[in-house]
Design a protein around this motif. Sequence first.
Motif, short mmCIF file in Angstrom:
data_model
loop_
_atom_site.label_atom_id
_atom_site.label_comp_id
_atom_site.label_asym_id
_atom_site.label_seq_id
_atom_site.Cartn_x
_atom_site.Cartn_y
_atom_site.Cartn_z
N ASP A 154 0.80 -1.22 0.00
CA ASP A 154 0.00 0.00 0.00
C ASP A 154 0.84 1.28 0.00
O ASP A 154 0.50 2.25 -0.68
CB ASP A 154 -0.94 0.01 1.21
CG ASP A 154 -1.86 -1.21 1.22
OD1 ASP A 154 -2.18 -1.71 0.12
OD2 ASP A 154 -2.24 -1.65 2.32
N GLY B 289 2.36 1.08 -3.87
CA GLY B 289 1.23 1.95 -4.21
C GLY B 289 1.67 3.37 -4.48
O GLY B 289 1.22 4.01 -5.44
N LYS C 233 -8.09 -3.82 -1.49
CA LYS C 233 -6.75 -3.27 -1.62
C LYS C 233 -5.98 -3.92 -2.77
O LYS C 233 -5.18 -3.27 -3.45
CB LYS C 233 -5.98 -3.43 -0.30
CG LYS C 233 -6.54 -2.55 0.81
CD LYS C 233 -5.68 -2.56 2.03
CE LYS C 233 -6.23 -1.59 3.09
NZ LYS C 233 -5.42 -1.59 4.33
#
Length: 318
Positions: A250, A254, A293
């Motif tokens: 993340d 990300g 996610k």
Amino acid sequence: MESLGDLLKRTPIGGEAIRRSAQLMDELLADPLIQRFRAKHPELDEGTIRINLNRFYQFVKEYRNCEQCPGLDRCPNDFEGHYTLLQCETNGGGVQMYDRKVSCKKFIARQNEEQIRSRIRSFYIDEKALNNGGYSADEILTNDLNRIEAVGQLMEYIDRTKEHGLQTTGLYLAGRFGTGKTFLMCYLLHELAKIGHSGVIVYMPDFVEDLKAMMHEPGKLKETVDMMKETDLLIFDDIGAENLSPWVRDHVMGGILNYRMERKPTFYTSNYELDALEQHFSFTSKDGDERHKGERIMERIRSYVDVIHVTGANKRRR
């Protein structure tokens, strides 16, 4: 390499030295290289040649060395990878000789190769795969005819980038173990580095483990992430094989992918198809199933790649 001065020092002084000097003069005048040079410069007389005998000797000697070049590492010339070039100018009725050192083709090729490599950073990638990017297009096409369609698509991407500049979409090379996906990506990096693009290739399983250690070195972590954000070409090699954590997925990946969207292309090699990779990203050992996610990071991958399926034999079993 022995100079004319060194050669004459080994000659006894007196009449023998004069005789030896005259012999060298006659040999130089008879040399086809000097004859061609004199034909090009008719203003050049024997007196000028005698005054500049060392220059002409060096010129001929290094030219002959280059004709039988043993390779840069064993270059016999005074200045590795260079040869002497003579110039003749007429000034105020007199003839003036100049010499200068010129880089040979092999030296220039090595410099160009080093410049190309300086634009490429690799993390945990076998240097052999990276350095073999110098293979010709014909060799890559014929190396395994089963993957010729994939290679053709890769070549098209390279040509498109060379013609139109950096693309916003990258490539996703999917295929079984050992089919040459990493090698093809290294070839792409090498070809596009030739036209000035920087590149980073990262072997994901080792990189993810290293990232965990970097949590305690925020300066190093920021420098690494910033480099991956800014490089022209970023390759995540063997994505899907890493032991993923929510933080890496993340915050690190990300953040990198979010920055690069619509800016610069990102490339991937994987044993997974895109749907299987989404399942991989949807589950972590720490937080379990987090489908949304996984979907979110896959949006940053799926929307910005063209998928190439790489088939062929497993090269590692040869």
